[in-house]
Structures are given as C-alpha cells and as structure tokens.
Design a protein around this motif. Structure first.
Motif, PDB file in Angstrom:
ATOM      1  N   PHE A   1      45.499  36.016  45.257  1.00 14.60           N
ATOM      2  CA  PHE A   1      46.106  34.753  45.635  1.00 14.60           C
ATOM      3  C   PHE A   1      47.081  34.372  44.527  1.00 14.60           C
ATOM      4  CE2 PHE A   1      42.055  34.458  48.065  1.00 14.60           C
ATOM      5  CZ  PHE A   1      42.631  34.496  49.320  1.00 14.60           C
ATOM      6  N   THR A   2      48.226  33.845  44.908  1.00 17.77           N
ATOM      7  CA  THR A   2      49.294  33.592  43.932  1.00 17.77           C
ATOM      8  C   THR A   2      48.924  32.549  42.886  1.00 17.77           C
ATOM      9  OG1 THR A   2      50.375  32.094  45.502  1.00 17.77           O
ATOM     10  CG2 THR A   2      51.160  34.389  45.422  1.00 17.77           C
ATOM     11  N   ASP A   3      47.901  31.751  43.159  1.00 20.61           N
ATOM     12  CA  ASP A   3      47.462  30.792  42.143  1.00 20.61           C
ATOM     13  C   ASP A   3      46.419  31.401  41.198  1.00 20.61           C
ATOM     14  OD1 ASP A   3      45.302  30.846  43.890  1.00 20.61           O
ATOM     15  OD2 ASP A   3      45.128  28.671  44.059  1.00 20.61           O
ATOM     16  N   ASN A   4      46.262  32.730  41.241  1.00 24.32           N
ATOM     17  CA  ASN A   4      45.349  33.440  40.355  1.00 24.32           C
ATOM     18  C   ASN A   4      46.114  34.569  39.645  1.00 24.32           C
ATOM     19  OD1 ASN A   4      43.144  34.568  39.070  1.00 24.32           O
ATOM     20  ND2 ASN A   4      42.273  35.465  40.907  1.00 24.32           N
ATOM     21  N   PRO A   5      47.067  34.226  38.773  1.00 27.24           N
ATOM     22  CA  PRO A   5      47.881  35.261  38.134  1.00 27.24           C
ATOM     23  C   PRO A   5      47.085  36.198  37.234  1.00 27.24           C
ATOM     24  CG  PRO A   5      48.289  33.127  37.134  1.00 27.24           C
ATOM     25  CD  PRO A   5      47.425  32.879  38.342  1.00 27.24           C
ATOM     26  N   ALA A   6      45.920  35.786  36.750  1.00 30.80           N
ATOM     27  CA  ALA A   6      45.107  36.666  35.900  1.00 30.80           C
ATOM     28  C   ALA A   6      44.714  37.930  36.656  1.00 30.80           C
ATOM     29  CB  ALA A   6      43.863  35.923  35.408  1.00 30.80           C
ATOM     30  N   SER A   7      44.468  37.805  37.943  1.00 34.14           N
ATOM     31  CA  SER A   7      44.114  38.978  38.740  1.00 34.14           C
ATOM     32  C   SER A   7      45.303  39.929  38.872  1.00 34.14           C
ATOM     33  CB  SER A   7      43.618  38.548  40.120  1.00 34.14           C
ATOM     34  OG  SER A   7      42.973  39.624  40.761  1.00 34.14           O
ATOM     35  N   GLY A   8      46.502  39.400  38.975  1.00 39.13           N
ATOM     36  CA  GLY A   8      47.690  40.247  39.001  1.00 39.13           C
ATOM     37  C   GLY A   8      47.860  41.012  37.698  1.00 39.13           C
ATOM     38  N   LYS A   9      47.524  40.384  36.602  1.00 40.43           N
ATOM     39  CA  LYS A   9      47.603  41.047  35.296  1.00 40.43           C
ATOM     40  C   LYS A   9      46.630  42.232  35.255  1.00 40.43           C
ATOM     41  CE  LYS A   9      47.310  40.062  30.362  1.00 40.43           C
ATOM     42  NZ  LYS A   9      47.014  39.060  29.345  1.00 40.43           N
ATOM     43  N   VAL A  10      45.434  42.047  35.781  1.00 42.73           N
ATOM     44  CA  VAL A  10      44.453  43.139  35.846  1.00 42.73           C
ATOM     45  C   VAL A  10      45.018  44.294  36.665  1.00 42.73           C
ATOM     46  CG1 VAL A  10      42.194  43.828  36.783  1.00 42.73           C
ATOM     47  CG2 VAL A  10      42.423  41.673  35.508  1.00 42.73           C
ATOM     48  N   LEU A  11      45.565  43.984  37.827  1.00 46.11           N
ATOM     49  CA  LEU A  11      46.092  45.037  38.698  1.00 46.11           C
ATOM     50  C   LEU A  11      47.224  45.814  38.024  1.00 46.11           C
ATOM     51  CD1 LEU A  11      46.012  43.124  42.094  1.00 46.11           C
ATOM     52  CD2 LEU A  11      44.468  44.964  41.336  1.00 46.11           C
ATOM     53  N   ARG A  12      48.096  45.124  37.353  1.00 46.67           N
ATOM     54  CA  ARG A  12      49.197  45.815  36.657  1.00 46.67           C
ATOM     55  C   ARG A  12      48.665  46.700  35.529  1.00 46.67           C
ATOM     56  NH1 ARG A  12      51.203  40.850  37.925  1.00 46.67           N
ATOM     57  NH2 ARG A  12      50.885  39.997  35.832  1.00 46.67           N
ATOM     58  N   LYS A  13      47.641  46.252  34.805  1.00 49.43           N
ATOM     59  CA  LYS A  13      47.035  47.085  33.758  1.00 49.43           C
ATOM     60  C   LYS A  13      46.466  48.373  34.350  1.00 49.43           C
ATOM     61  CE  LYS A  13      45.455  43.597  30.475  1.00 49.43           C
ATOM     62  NZ  LYS A  13      44.227  42.985  29.898  1.00 49.43           N
ATOM     63  N   LEU A  14      45.996  48.300  35.585  1.00 42.25           N
ATOM     64  CA  LEU A  14      45.407  49.453  36.261  1.00 42.25           C
ATOM     65  C   LEU A  14      46.457  50.385  36.859  1.00 42.25           C
ATOM     66  CD1 LEU A  14      42.526  47.567  38.074  1.00 42.25           C
ATOM     67  CD2 LEU A  14      42.272  49.188  36.179  1.00 42.25           C
ATOM     68  N   GLY A  15      47.718  50.018  36.756  1.00 41.25           N
ATOM     69  CA  GLY A  15      48.781  50.852  37.293  1.00 41.25           C
ATOM     70  C   GLY A  15      49.158  50.541  38.726  1.00 41.25           C
ATOM     71  N   PHE A  16      48.668  49.437  39.272  1.00 41.82           N
ATOM     72  CA  PHE A  16      49.078  49.024  40.612  1.00 41.82           C
ATOM     73  C   PHE A  16      50.506  48.500  40.526  1.00 41.82           C
ATOM     74  CE2 PHE A  16      44.651  49.268  41.485  1.00 41.82           C
ATOM     75  CZ  PHE A  16      44.508  49.346  42.860  1.00 41.82           C
ATOM     76  N   GLN A  17      51.276  48.757  41.551  1.00 40.48           N
ATOM     77  CA  GLN A  17      52.655  48.296  41.626  1.00 40.48           C
ATOM     78  C   GLN A  17      52.739  47.123  42.594  1.00 40.48           C
ATOM     79  OE1 GLN A  17      55.157  49.736  39.704  1.00 40.48           O
ATOM     80  NE2 GLN A  17      53.376  50.778  38.835  1.00 40.48           N
ATOM     81  N   ASN A  18      53.389  46.058  42.169  1.00 37.42           N
ATOM     82  CA  ASN A  18      53.631  44.938  43.059  1.00 37.42           C
ATOM     83  C   ASN A  18      54.623  45.413  44.116  1.00 37.42           C
ATOM     84  OD1 ASN A  18      54.732  42.545  44.263  1.00 37.42           O
ATOM     85  ND2 ASN A  18      53.958  41.393  42.517  1.00 37.42           N
ATOM     86  N   THR A  19      54.293  45.235  45.386  1.00 41.58           N
ATOM     87  CA  THR A  19      55.172  45.694  46.461  1.00 41.58           C
ATOM     88  C   THR A  19      56.377  44.780  46.636  1.00 41.58           C
ATOM     89  OG1 THR A  19      54.045  44.444  48.192  1.00 41.58           O
ATOM     90  CG2 THR A  19      53.206  46.671  47.705  1.00 41.58           C
ATOM     91  N   GLY A  20      56.356  43.623  46.005  1.00 42.23           N
ATOM     92  CA  GLY A  20      57.416  42.649  46.193  1.00 42.23           C
ATOM     93  C   GLY A  20      57.218  41.823  47.446  1.00 42.23           C
TER      94      GLY A  20
END
Length: 189
Positions: A122-141
């Motif tokens: 959820f966009t109001d949970n940016p900490a989770s996005g940080k975790v995903l990027r550390k794992l090598g997930f790519q934001n699809t845009g």
C-alpha cells in the motif's frame, strides 16, 4: 518445509501456534498494511492451510530460551501469479527481519521452481517498498487498487516483480542458508 537465517527460524504454523499468532498480529497498525488479514483479527483467523507450492512460514526469533514469534512470510497465489507477502510484529519493526525472512522465502521460491514473483505494498507503507527493493524486486511503475480486509476498503498499491533465475543466480543482496526439508533430514538420522 523449514529455513534458517542468521537470526530466524522459518517454519510452518501449527494449531498450537494460534494463540501466539493471534497475539502477534492482532494489531491494527499491522493488519491495515495487509490485503488478506481481516480486522478485527480473531484467534480463528490464525489457522493457516499448508500448500507445498505456496509455503507460508512463521518467523521465530532464535533466542537462548524459547523461540519468539515475530511475524510471518510466505508465498500466495494472486490471480495466477506467485506473490510474496510478509508482516512483522510492531516491536520488531525497523530491525531488518522482513528483508532477512523474505530473502529466504525468495530462495525457497526459486528452489521449488517458481520463475517470477510479484509483490505490492500500500502506498502509505513505504517501508515495505524499501524491503522489496532490497530484495531485488523492480517497481513496475504501475499502481492498482487492492482491497484491504483490515481497512475494509480498496487502497492504492505500488506493484513490483522479480524474475527468478537459475539456482545461485539470484540478485538478492542477502545469502540465507538454504531451505531444508525436515522429513529428509530425519530420514538421514
């Protein structure tokens, strides 16, 4: 299926875990960031089914005493795609446990033959996005509305994906110990 990381034991849930699981997740601040968990979260909601293609794990902090449940992490089927999901109990936020556990689950996903994972936050949970990027997930845009049972409303999610290469070719920044099958280990004894 079980896995061990530097600080955690990842294991399936058992019926005996229901009370401790309920106590760990029955926090609106956690459930509001999850798509599938309801609010109010009850002891009956703590029962989890097991599926070899979509394993789910309790995260047990390895201590000198009894291990302590600090969250959960696993794979699920979302519209035919394999989705990574996780949550961490509030006292353990910001300590790297989501990244550590999720890295092990990504390795397990590859080991059982999954070729691609998706994830969202959820966009109001940016900490989770940080975790995903550390794992090598790519934001699809891309973003999508996804229903949150905890909020009882559709919320905007940022979408991510990760292609899994051959074993050993993963681009995650962490190197968890490999998953092991307890039955196979017991048969060797």
């Amino acid at each position: 299926m079980f896995a061990r990381t530097e600080r955690l034991l990842l294991r399936p849930s058992w019926p005996e875990d229901a009370a401790e699981l309920h106590q760990a997740i029955a926090d609106e601040g956690i459930v509001r960031h999850l798509a599938r968990a309801p609010w109010l979260y009850t002891a009956d909601d703590a029962a989890q089914a097991h599926d070899a293609l979509y394993p789910a794990f309790l995260l047990m902090l390895r201590t000198y005493g009894a291990p302590r449940l600090i969250g959960a992490c696993g794979l699920g089927n979302y519209d035919g795609s394999v989705e990574l999901g996780y949550w961490i109990a509030r006292p353990y936020w910001g300590l790297g446990f989501a990244t550590e556990a999720s890295s092990a689950v990504v390795s397990i996903a590859k080991a059982i033959g999954h070729k691609k994972l998706i994830a969202s936050h959820f966009t109001d949970n940016p900490a989770s996005g940080k975790v995903l990027r550390k794992l090598g997930f790519q934001n699809t845009g891309e973003a999508a509305l996804r229903h949150s049972n905890g909020r009882r409303a559709a919320m905007t999610c940022a979408l991510y994906e990760k292609t899994l290469g051959k074993a050993g070719a993963d681009s995650t920044s962490m190197s968890p110990l490999p998953a092991f099958n307890i039955r196979a280990q017991m048969e060797r004894l």
